[in-house]
Motif scaffolding. Structure first.
Motif, PDB file in Angstrom:
ATOM      1  N   CYS A  17       0.814  -1.198  -0.065  1.00 13.80           N
ATOM      2  CA  CYS A  17       0.095   0.096  -0.049  1.00 13.80           C
ATOM      3  C   CYS A  17       0.822   1.315  -0.028  1.00 13.80           C
ATOM      4  O   CYS A  17       1.747   1.665   0.862  1.00 13.80           O
ATOM      5  CB  CYS A  17      -0.695  -0.072   0.980  1.00 13.80           C
ATOM      6  N   ASP A  19       2.068   5.096   0.461  1.00 12.05           N
ATOM      7  CA  ASP A  19       1.819   6.018   1.688  1.00 12.05           C
ATOM      8  C   ASP A  19       1.529   7.416   1.312  1.00 12.05           C
ATOM      9  O   ASP A  19       0.994   8.380   1.990  1.00 12.05           O
ATOM     10  CB  ASP A  19       3.300   6.143   2.453  1.00 12.05           C
ATOM     11  N   ALA A  21      -1.188   8.354  -0.318  1.00 13.62           N
ATOM     12  CA  ALA A  21      -2.563   8.443  -0.214  1.00 13.62           C
ATOM     13  C   ALA A  21      -3.394   7.321   0.379  1.00 13.62           C
ATOM     14  O   ALA A  21      -2.740   6.671   1.022  1.00 13.62           O
ATOM     15  CB  ALA A  21      -3.068   8.288  -1.722  1.00 13.62           C
ATOM     16  N   ARG A  22      -4.486   7.628   0.606  1.00 10.58           N
ATOM     17  CA  ARG A  22      -5.418   6.706   1.508  1.00 10.58           C
ATOM     18  C   ARG A  22      -6.025   5.590   0.471  1.00 10.58           C
ATOM     19  O   ARG A  22      -6.656   6.003  -0.483  1.00 10.58           O
ATOM     20  CB  ARG A  22      -6.352   7.339   2.179  1.00 10.58           C
ATOM     21  N   TYR A  23      -5.807   4.324   0.716  1.00 10.58           N
ATOM     22  CA  TYR A  23      -6.477   3.202   0.235  1.00 10.58           C
ATOM     23  C   TYR A  23      -7.134   2.431   1.027  1.00 10.58           C
ATOM     24  O   TYR A  23      -6.954   2.367   2.333  1.00 10.58           O
ATOM     25  CB  TYR A  23      -5.366   2.498  -0.613  1.00 10.58           C
ATOM     26  N   GLU A  24      -8.129   1.597   0.505  1.00 13.18           N
ATOM     27  CA  GLU A  24      -8.762   0.428   1.127  1.00 13.18           C
ATOM     28  C   GLU A  24      -8.619  -0.873   0.270  1.00 13.18           C
ATOM     29  O   GLU A  24      -8.513  -0.473  -0.794  1.00 13.18           O
ATOM     30  CB  GLU A  24     -10.055   0.792   1.574  1.00 13.18           C
ATOM     31  N   LYS A  32      -8.370   3.460  -4.362  1.00 16.68           N
ATOM     32  CA  LYS A  32      -7.972   4.755  -3.598  1.00 16.68           C
ATOM     33  C   LYS A  32      -9.190   5.420  -2.968  1.00 16.68           C
ATOM     34  O   LYS A  32     -10.347   5.522  -3.745  1.00 16.68           O
ATOM     35  CB  LYS A  32      -7.400   5.691  -4.670  1.00 16.68           C
TER      36      LYS A  32
END
Length: 68
Positions: A17, A19, A21-24, A32
């Protein structure tokens, strides 16, 4: 989004993953996360309130303020 031929496990997702941005992890795919408008509006409101309060009470809430 990352092109995948197989689904990611949780361990693989945590390992690769990014760093920046935010991912799920959704059904084995890295997706993203984008902030929704309501969250942006609340954030903007809170920043403005803190700014007004700091000006009114002569508070220094950040290094940027103390350098001026």
């Amino acid at each position: 989004m990352v092109a995948l031929t197989s689904r990611l496990s949780l361990a693989e997702f945590l390992e690769c993953c990014p760093d920046d941005a935010r991912y799920e992890l959704v059904n084995g795919e890295m997706v993203k996360m984008e902030p929704i408008r309501a969250h942006k509006n609340v954030s903007r409101f809170l920043v403005k309130q803190f700014d007004h309060l700091s000006d009114r009470l002569n508070l220094v809430l950040s290094q940027r303020d103390s350098a001026e």
